[in-house]
Each structure stands twice: as C-alpha cells, then as structure tokens.
Write a protein that holds these residues in place. Sequence first.
Motif, short mmCIF file in Angstrom:
data_model
loop_
_atom_site.label_atom_id
_atom_site.label_comp_id
_atom_site.label_asym_id
_atom_site.label_seq_id
_atom_site.Cartn_x
_atom_site.Cartn_y
_atom_site.Cartn_z
N LYS A 4 0.77 -1.31 0.09
CA LYS A 4 0.05 0.07 -0.04
C LYS A 4 0.83 1.35 -0.15
N GLN B 246 -1.05 1.16 13.13
CA GLN B 246 -0.68 2.64 13.16
C GLN B 246 0.92 2.47 13.05
N ARG C 121 3.19 10.74 5.81
CA ARG C 121 1.99 10.85 5.94
C ARG C 121 1.63 9.42 5.06
N GLU C 122 2.03 9.41 3.88
CA GLU C 122 1.83 8.04 3.21
C GLU C 122 2.05 6.67 4.04
N ALA D 169 -2.93 2.53 8.03
CA ALA D 169 -4.12 2.66 8.87
C ALA D 169 -5.20 1.91 7.81
N LYS D 170 -4.75 1.74 6.56
CA LYS D 170 -5.65 0.93 5.62
C LYS D 170 -5.39 -0.58 6.38
N THR E 133 -0.87 6.43 6.47
CA THR E 133 -2.04 6.18 5.52
C THR E 133 -2.00 4.57 5.31
N ALA E 134 -1.14 4.21 4.72
CA ALA E 134 -0.74 2.58 4.34
C ALA E 134 -1.04 1.68 5.53
#
Length: 152
Positions: free
Chosen positions: A36, A88, A76-77, A83-84, A80-81
């Motif tokens: 991701k 964390q 940030r990325e 979290a998907k 985000t990955a």
Amino acid sequence: MSSQAEEFTIGVEEVYQIINPTTRELSSRVEHVLPKAQKALGLEVQPEAQRSQIEIGTPICRTLADVRFELVRLRREVITAAAKDGNQIAAAGTHPFSHWDQQQLTPKERYQTLMEDYQQLTRELVIFACHVHVGISDRPTRPAIGTHINIS
C-alpha cells in the motif's frame, strides 16, 4: 575551511514501528502495509530486518525545507498505508514492551544472510533508527566538518 558557504546535500532514512492499535504491541504486518505504501511512494519505502519495521528514505535534498517537505510526505503516506491495514505507525528508538524474541525476521535474502552470519545479534536487532546523510562536495572540508559534529 573557506568562508564561502559549501554546497551540501541531505538525505534522511527513518525506520518506523508498525503498531497494533489495540494492544500497542509491535505488529509483524510489513508485507501488508508495504504494498500500500509502495503504491504511493515506490521504492522510497522498504522493509527492514524485522517484519514489524518499515523504512522510508528521502530523495537527495539540497535544503532543509526540502527535507521537511519530503519527510512530511513520506510519513503521511506510510501512516495512511498502515491505517488501511488496521495498524498505526510510531517513531521511537525502541519499543517499550514488545520483546525481541516475539519478532519475525523479514524473509529477504539480505536479512537471512545477516541471520546466518550474526545469529543472536540479528534476532535482537529491534531498533528503529533515523539516519541523516550529509553530502559535502569539497573533499578537504569533509574531515574538518566531521570533527565538529556534536550530537546531543
């Protein structure tokens, strides 16, 4: 050393913890988070020795503003990955309670070779580093700067 400002470049590598948000323990989920993250970042994000680690690396930067921009973008990325995948990201030198003997080695030839060569040292290597690489164009200046670096 010349009074003229020397040209330099900066690159930063950071290794993050992949954390289970419920237990707060390290989570060996890099094979789920990495694809991701790589979809957004390409090879600027990589696995590390343990499956509970993920590493980013900035491109070569010429200013501190560029370094900041890249670190914010990369962090940030990766967040985000993670979290998907229901995880964390944390940044700290070590984890406060997850034990090294519960971590899983990343199945990559480089880490398998380290395991064969260094065995226990590799198993216990559950640290999350930050490396700052500074490139200095003027070779004679490099040793002078190196002797003045003070990390506190």
